[in-house]
Motif scaffolding. Structure first.
Motif, PDB file in Angstrom:
ATOM      1  N   GLN A 138     -10.918 -12.296   1.518  1.00 31.49           N
ATOM      2  CA  GLN A 138      -9.719 -12.462   2.358  1.00 31.49           C
ATOM      3  C   GLN A 138      -8.669 -11.401   2.081  1.00 31.49           C
ATOM      4  N   LEU A 139      -9.099 -10.159   2.072  1.00 32.77           N
ATOM      5  CA  LEU A 139      -8.131  -9.081   1.878  1.00 32.77           C
ATOM      6  C   LEU A 139      -7.376  -8.818   3.171  1.00 32.77           C
ATOM      7  N   PHE A 140      -6.283  -8.075   3.033  1.00 33.13           N
ATOM      8  CA  PHE A 140      -5.595  -7.575   4.214  1.00 33.13           C
ATOM      9  C   PHE A 140      -6.266  -6.251   4.551  1.00 33.13           C
ATOM     10  N   GLY A 141      -7.265  -6.324   5.433  1.00 29.41           N
ATOM     11  CA  GLY A 141      -8.198  -5.228   5.612  1.00 29.41           C
ATOM     12  C   GLY A 141      -7.573  -3.938   6.117  1.00 29.41           C
ATOM     13  N   LYS A 142      -6.501  -4.049   6.871  1.00 27.86           N
ATOM     14  CA  LYS A 142      -5.910  -2.830   7.434  1.00 27.86           C
ATOM     15  C   LYS A 142      -4.701  -2.375   6.628  1.00 27.86           C
ATOM     16  N   MET A 143      -4.626  -2.865   5.398  1.00 28.33           N
ATOM     17  CA  MET A 143      -3.593  -2.372   4.505  1.00 28.33           C
ATOM     18  C   MET A 143      -4.285  -1.665   3.339  1.00 28.33           C
ATOM     19  N   THR A 144      -3.551  -0.763   2.689  1.00 28.93           N
ATOM     20  CA  THR A 144      -4.163  -0.035   1.583  1.00 28.93           C
ATOM     21  C   THR A 144      -4.338  -0.967   0.387  1.00 28.93           C
ATOM     22  N   VAL A 145      -5.145  -0.494  -0.575  1.00 30.62           N
ATOM     23  CA  VAL A 145      -5.363  -1.258  -1.801  1.00 30.62           C
ATOM     24  C   VAL A 145      -4.014  -1.563  -2.455  1.00 30.62           C
ATOM     25  N   GLU A 146      -3.169  -0.533  -2.513  1.00 28.97           N
ATOM     26  CA  GLU A 146      -1.886  -0.724  -3.186  1.00 28.97           C
ATOM     27  C   GLU A 146      -1.036  -1.769  -2.454  1.00 28.97           C
ATOM     28  N   GLU A 147      -1.070  -1.720  -1.126  1.00 30.98           N
ATOM     29  CA  GLU A 147      -0.299  -2.708  -0.363  1.00 30.98           C
ATOM     30  C   GLU A 147      -0.838  -4.117  -0.585  1.00 30.98           C
ATOM     31  N   ASN A 148      -2.174  -4.222  -0.688  1.00 30.71           N
ATOM     32  CA  ASN A 148      -2.759  -5.522  -0.991  1.00 30.71           C
ATOM     33  C   ASN A 148      -2.251  -6.052  -2.325  1.00 30.71           C
ATOM     34  N   LEU A 149      -2.224  -5.151  -3.309  1.00 29.34           N
ATOM     35  CA  LEU A 149      -1.748  -5.562  -4.627  1.00 29.34           C
ATOM     36  C   LEU A 149      -0.276  -5.976  -4.548  1.00 29.34           C
ATOM     37  N   ARG A 150       0.489  -5.210  -3.792  1.00 27.98           N
ATOM     38  CA  ARG A 150       1.907  -5.559  -3.646  1.00 27.98           C
ATOM     39  C   ARG A 150       2.077  -6.937  -2.996  1.00 27.98           C
ATOM     40  N   MET A 151       1.186  -7.243  -2.053  1.00 26.91           N
ATOM     41  CA  MET A 151       1.280  -8.558  -1.422  1.00 26.91           C
ATOM     42  C   MET A 151       1.032  -9.666  -2.438  1.00 26.91           C
ATOM     43  N   GLY A 152       0.182  -9.391  -3.429  1.00 30.35           N
ATOM     44  CA  GLY A 152      -0.039 -10.376  -4.476  1.00 30.35           C
ATOM     45  C   GLY A 152       1.259 -10.699  -5.194  1.00 30.35           C
ATOM     46  N   ALA A 153       2.128  -9.695  -5.311  1.00 27.43           N
ATOM     47  CA  ALA A 153       3.396  -9.865  -6.023  1.00 27.43           C
ATOM     48  C   ALA A 153       4.533 -10.186  -5.069  1.00 27.43           C
TER      49      ALA A 153
ATOM     50  N   LEU B 238      -7.700  -2.565 -15.784  1.00 24.31           N
ATOM     51  CA  LEU B 238      -8.875  -3.429 -15.650  1.00 24.31           C
ATOM     52  C   LEU B 238      -9.846  -2.877 -14.614  1.00 24.31           C
ATOM     53  N   PHE B 239      -9.298  -2.343 -13.529  1.00 22.19           N
ATOM     54  CA  PHE B 239     -10.137  -1.827 -12.440  1.00 22.19           C
ATOM     55  C   PHE B 239      -9.750  -0.378 -12.126  1.00 22.19           C
ATOM     56  N   PRO B 240     -10.242   0.571 -12.928  1.00 21.68           N
ATOM     57  CA  PRO B 240      -9.886   1.982 -12.668  1.00 21.68           C
ATOM     58  C   PRO B 240     -10.254   2.401 -11.243  1.00 21.68           C
ATOM     59  N   ARG B 241     -11.294   1.762 -10.718  1.00 20.70           N
ATOM     60  CA  ARG B 241     -11.744   2.055  -9.366  1.00 20.70           C
ATOM     61  C   ARG B 241     -10.627   1.847  -8.340  1.00 20.70           C
ATOM     62  N   LEU B 242      -9.853   0.807  -8.562  1.00 23.94           N
ATOM     63  CA  LEU B 242      -8.769   0.503  -7.623  1.00 23.94           C
ATOM     64  C   LEU B 242      -7.701   1.581  -7.662  1.00 23.94           C
ATOM     65  N   LYS B 243      -7.485   2.127  -8.843  1.00 23.63           N
ATOM     66  CA  LYS B 243      -6.477   3.184  -8.951  1.00 23.63           C
ATOM     67  C   LYS B 243      -6.913   4.397  -8.144  1.00 23.63           C
ATOM     68  N   GLU B 244      -8.217   4.760  -8.288  1.00 20.20           N
ATOM     69  CA  GLU B 244      -8.741   5.884  -7.510  1.00 20.20           C
ATOM     70  C   GLU B 244      -8.561   5.653  -6.010  1.00 20.20           C
ATOM     71  N   ARG B 245      -8.737   4.414  -5.596  1.00 21.44           N
ATOM     72  CA  ARG B 245      -8.780   4.125  -4.162  1.00 21.44           C
ATOM     73  C   ARG B 245      -7.497   3.516  -3.637  1.00 21.44           C
ATOM     74  N   ARG B 246      -6.411   3.655  -4.381  1.00 21.95           N
ATOM     75  CA  ARG B 246      -5.238   2.869  -4.016  1.00 21.95           C
ATOM     76  C   ARG B 246      -4.664   3.213  -2.646  1.00 21.95           C
ATOM     77  N   ARG B 247      -4.973   4.402  -2.139  1.00 26.19           N
ATOM     78  CA  ARG B 247      -4.453   4.760  -0.812  1.00 26.19           C
ATOM     79  C   ARG B 247      -5.440   4.445   0.311  1.00 26.19           C
ATOM     80  N   GLN B 248      -6.594   3.908  -0.036  1.00 25.47           N
ATOM     81  CA  GLN B 248      -7.591   3.586   0.997  1.00 25.47           C
ATOM     82  C   GLN B 248      -7.344   2.227   1.617  1.00 25.47           C
ATOM     83  N   LEU B 249      -7.802   2.075   2.843  1.00 29.74           N
ATOM     84  CA  LEU B 249      -7.704   0.762   3.464  1.00 29.74           C
ATOM     85  C   LEU B 249      -8.697  -0.177   2.792  1.00 29.74           C
ATOM     86  N   ALA B 250      -8.215  -1.368   2.454  1.00 30.14           N
ATOM     87  CA  ALA B 250      -9.057  -2.316   1.725  1.00 30.14           C
ATOM     88  C   ALA B 250     -10.318  -2.657   2.510  1.00 30.14           C
TER      89      ALA B 250
END
Lengths: 285, 237
Positions: free
Chosen positions: B89-104, B123-135
């Motif tokens: 249930q991600l926010f698919g059209k938002m970036t990884v970083e925006e998804n994380l921000r929504m958590g907060a 914990l998830f270095p992969r997410l850092k690499e992809r933080r500007r990608q759409l989830a």
């Protein structure tokens, strides 16, 4: 030269059209409500500015933020206490209820404001500036500039601010948004309030360049609908571009075929666009 | 067992007139990883929905010493009960970083926010690499990481993870399980709801087995692994 003048007029008018459609597109994209009372809310914004100007002597461009704020409150309360009852229900229900609202607002406006034509006519209404031989009416230019600024503000809100992020998140995935603490009813009310505020701003500007009557709502709703579909629901600048497209198309039609046909072209465009870009592919906000 | 964080007693719930859960008892202690296993339709997800207050329930439901039953989902969330839902249930059209921000989204402390970002990216270095990608454009494993990261951004006391392994390659599941232990070492308690019993038992301290809306087995992982019924039904031995 004539063509350049007509194009300029079209672009300036189109910016305002875009602003009219912006609120509708926002509400449509997030709440999945095609608000048939949107034009009526534009009309209310126009009358608010008119009465602040004609009754209290407030300059229209100072009255504009007041009317915008007033329409935000109106929209917020409307969503909070009426439309939230039908949000996320079948499209037909929301169409019916907003159609009914349109009728109620229109006829209450007729009672309150009378059916007479009104124009917001400050001292500088006729002022122009000439740029390379093209006449630019100041008021139209100001309306265009305000439309661009408000589109920019909406873009910033949606993309850079927590509230806007929550608005987009809720439109993308309601379940997840709720899981992370978004209160959808509150958020829907704020979103609808913003849509109404944009309608109010557009209405105030519309009143400075065209006549106000209680009946302008229906055709402005239809025009906003066309523009929202052309411009898409997710990018405010796309909506402004859609407005400019329609504004220019109308101006050119008026030039080459006569002013009677400008409505024909905007709704002709609707048919074309619906064939090329089906409405259900739109919900990508 | 340590101090109780989540206490469920005689909990019944369902959808409208259709009962799904019958007298469920379950507790999660602070700092534990508890596995809740059972086949499709056993009522695991329904239990999570009842706990996170999305559906009505009757019985006892206490979290961190407070009665959860009268609260709406938002209030349960605000108390630190955070869910990683089935299907991400991600926010698919938002970036990884925006998804994380929504958590907060509901967090007020700005400084803690940066710390949480760092922790999630650690914990998830992969997410850092992809933080500007759409989830929505990421692989299933990356999406699951994003969903877990988003939940951690909410500073949870108890993380409810629903079907973490569903549809993921075993190697990805192993990575995620490792992260769970790290998450626990940072003071977050985990209730792991899984169909993949092997995966769940490999990290959990204790487990519950559900069938048709009832808890039919519970105990330490060692006890459950030696329970003949559990072995036969879920471990294939």
């Amino acid at each position: 030269m004539l063509l350049a003048q007509i194009l300029t007029n079209g672009v300036l008018l189109g910016g305002l059209y875009g602003l009219m459609a912006l609120g509708m597109a926002l509400v449509w994209g997030v709440l999945n409500i095609v608000n048939l009372a949107h034009g009526a809310m534009i009309m209310l914004g126009g009358y608010a500015v008119y009465y602040l100007f004609a009754g209290l002597g407030v300059d229209p461009f100072l009255a504009l933020p007041i009317a915008t704020l007033g329409m935000f409150v109106f929209g917020y309360l409307l969503q909070r206490f009426v439309l939230n009852l039908v949000v996320r229900s079948a499209m037909l229900n929301t169409l019916l209820i907003t159609f009914g609202l349109n009728v109620v607002i229109t006829y209450l406006a007729q009672l309150a404001f009378s059916a007479d034509f009104r124009t917001i006519n400050p001292g500088y209404a006729g002022s122009n500036i000439a740029v390379f031989g093209i006449t630019v009416p100041l008021v139209n230019f100001a309306a265009f500039a305000i439309a661009i600024v408000l589109a920019g503000a909406i873009w910033l809100l949606l993309n850079k601010m927590p509230l806007g992020r929550a608005i987009r998140a809720t439109s993308q995935n309601l379940i997840a948004a709720r899981l992370y603490g978004v209160n959808p009813r509150q958020l829907y009310a704020v979103t609808f309030g913003i849509g109404a505020a944009l309608a109010g701003a557009a209405g105030g500007l519309y009143g400075t360049i065209a006549h106000l009557t209680p009946y302008i709502g229906a055709s402005l709703t239809a025009k906003s609908f066309v523009i929202a579909i052309i411009g898409g629901l997710s990018n405010p600048f796309g909506v402004i571009l859609g407005g400019i497209f329609v504004g220019v198309a109308e101006s050119l039609t008026a030039l080459y075929f006569g002013p009677t046909y400008s409505d024909v072209i905007s709704f002709g465009l609707l048919v074309v666009v619906l064939i090329v870009r089906p409405a259900r592919a739109l919900r990508t906000a | 067992m340590s101090e109780t964080l989540l206490r469920i007693e005689k909990l019944s719930a369902g959808y409208g007139p259709v009962p799904v859960l019958f007298d469920v008892d379950l507790t999660v202690g602070r700092g534990e990883i508890v596995a809740l296993v059972g086949s499709n339709g056993a009522g695991k997800t329904t239990l999570l929905r009842a706990v996170s207050r999305v559906i009505k329930a009757e019985g006892t439901l206490e979290f961190d010493g407070a009665d959860l039953l009268p609260l709406p989902p938002e209030a349960a969330f605000m108390r630190g009960l955070v869910q990683v839902p089935e299907g991400r249930q991600l926010f698919g059209k938002m970036t990884v970083e925006e998804n994380l921000r929504m958590g907060a989204f509901r967090r007020k402390d700005k400084s803690g926010l940066n710390e949480s970002f760092e922790r999630v990216y650690e914990l998830f270095p992969r997410l850092k690499e992809r933080r500007r990608q759409l989830a929505g454009n990421m692989s299933g494993g990356e999406q699951q990481m994003c969903a877990m990261g988003r939940a951690l951004m909410a500073a949870p006391k108890l993380l409810l993870i629903d079907e973490m392994s569903l549809g993921l390659a075993p190697v990805v599941v192993d990575q995620l399980l490792e992260v769970l232990t790290d998450i626990r070492s940072q003071g977050v308690t985990v209730l792991l709801v899984e169909q993949d019993v092997f995966a769940a038992f490999s990290v959990a301290d204790r487990g519950y087995v559900m069938e048709t809306g009832r808890v039919v087995g519970e105990g330490s992982i060692a006890e459950l692994q030696n329970d003949p019924a559990v072995r036969e039904a879920y471990l294939g031995a």
